[in-house]
Design a protein around this motif. Structure first.
Motif, short mmCIF file in Angstrom:
data_model
loop_
_atom_site.label_atom_id
_atom_site.label_comp_id
_atom_site.label_asym_id
_atom_site.label_seq_id
_atom_site.Cartn_x
_atom_site.Cartn_y
_atom_site.Cartn_z
N LEU A 277 0.84 -1.20 0.00
CA LEU A 277 0.00 0.00 0.00
C LEU A 277 0.88 1.25 0.00
O LEU A 277 1.80 1.37 0.80
CB LEU A 277 -0.90 0.00 1.24
N ASP A 278 0.59 2.16 -0.92
CA ASP A 278 1.29 3.45 -0.94
C ASP A 278 0.59 4.37 0.06
O ASP A 278 -0.34 5.10 -0.27
CB ASP A 278 1.25 4.04 -2.35
N ARG A 279 1.05 4.30 1.32
CA ARG A 279 0.35 5.00 2.41
C ARG A 279 0.37 6.52 2.24
O ARG A 279 -0.61 7.19 2.54
CB ARG A 279 0.97 4.61 3.75
N ARG A 280 1.48 7.04 1.75
CA ARG A 280 1.56 8.49 1.59
C ARG A 280 0.59 8.97 0.50
O ARG A 280 -0.11 9.97 0.68
CB ARG A 280 2.99 8.91 1.27
N LYS A 281 0.54 8.26 -0.61
CA LYS A 281 -0.36 8.64 -1.70
C LYS A 281 -1.82 8.55 -1.25
O LYS A 281 -2.63 9.43 -1.55
CB LYS A 281 -0.12 7.73 -2.91
N LEU A 282 -2.14 7.49 -0.51
CA LEU A 282 -3.51 7.35 0.00
C LEU A 282 -3.83 8.43 1.01
O LEU A 282 -4.92 8.99 1.01
CB LEU A 282 -3.70 5.96 0.62
N LEU B 67 8.44 18.40 9.98
CA LEU B 67 7.82 17.81 8.78
C LEU B 67 8.50 18.30 7.50
O LEU B 67 8.63 17.55 6.54
CB LEU B 67 6.32 18.13 8.76
N ARG B 68 8.94 19.56 7.50
CA ARG B 68 9.69 20.07 6.33
C ARG B 68 10.97 19.26 6.13
O ARG B 68 11.36 18.99 5.00
CB ARG B 68 10.03 21.55 6.53
N ARG B 69 11.61 18.89 7.24
CA ARG B 69 12.85 18.10 7.14
C ARG B 69 12.58 16.71 6.57
O ARG B 69 13.48 16.05 6.09
CB ARG B 69 13.53 18.00 8.51
N GLN B 70 11.31 16.27 6.63
CA GLN B 70 10.92 14.99 6.04
C GLN B 70 10.39 15.17 4.61
O GLN B 70 9.77 14.27 4.04
CB GLN B 70 9.84 14.32 6.91
N ASN B 71 10.61 16.38 4.07
CA ASN B 71 10.23 16.71 2.69
C ASN B 71 8.72 16.74 2.46
O ASN B 71 8.24 16.45 1.36
CB ASN B 71 10.89 15.73 1.69
#
Length: 201
Positions: free
Chosen positions: A64-69, A143-147
């Protein structure tokens, strides 16, 4: 066995605190870990999610592409509700299994690391609630540091109950708003509180 909720806002450092507690031999059940497990490749949970949302949310490896979902459902309550209707019952079932396991092992206390404790109105299920807190600017910077994009950051923070409310409702607030040494001192303070709680009838 005392059942203690550990929560906070996104990027407040809850997972770091959780890892630190594990090093002190405190059992931790991780809701995020379970959430990933119930939709792992080959699971009934993943099959249900893909039936509901479509195969475009699978990676090339079949996971599962969790970020896309997440980008699709956050900010859209009706879609988020559909996803949670699939995953939450599976997460609750596995959580109960792990909790019983620690009880059977004779532990006096266990931590449930749950990001959406207040959002899911779960406070009454616990013998105590710990909130890991920092400022909103610190959340954004981490969160910015995590792109993460600015839109993703704003949307995800807005989807959660404000950290100030969580602090007011907590039994223990751990402040992760300075350096690592300060965090270690805060964890020591937390360990003392947990020890007192463990020995209460």
């Amino acid at each position: 066995m005392k059942w203690i909720g550990l929560t906070g806002g996104i990027a407040c450092g809850k997972s770091t605190v959780s890892r630190m507690l594990r090093t002190h031999d405190i059992p931790v059940v991780d809701a995020d870990e379970i959430a990933k497990e119930v939709v792992k490749p080959g699971s009934a949970g993943l099959k249900s999610v893909i039936q509901e949302f479509g195969p475009e949310f699978l990676t090339a490896e079949g996971a599962l592409d969790r970020r896309k979902l997440g980008q699709k459902v956050f900010g859209h309550p009706e879609l988020l509700h559909k996803l949670e209707a699939i995953t939450h019952p599976l997460i609750r079932e596995e959580t109960r299994r792990r909790r019983r396991l620690y009880e059977d092992m004779g532990h006096k206390l266990a931590i449930y690391d749950i990001p959406l404790l207040f959002e899911t109105r779960a406070k009454d299920q616990f013998d105590g609630v710990i909130v890991v807190a920092c400022t909103k600017e610190q959340q954004k910077e981490r969160l910015r540091r995590q792109n993460w994009s600015e839109d993703e950051i704003e949307m995800r923070i807005a989807s959660q109950i404000p950290i100030q409310f969580k602090e007011q409702q907590a039994d223990f607030v751990l402040h992760n708003n300075r350096d690592e040494q300060h965090l270690l001192r805060e964890v020591d303070r937390l360990l003392k509180w947990l020890e007192e709680l463990k020995n209460q009838n």
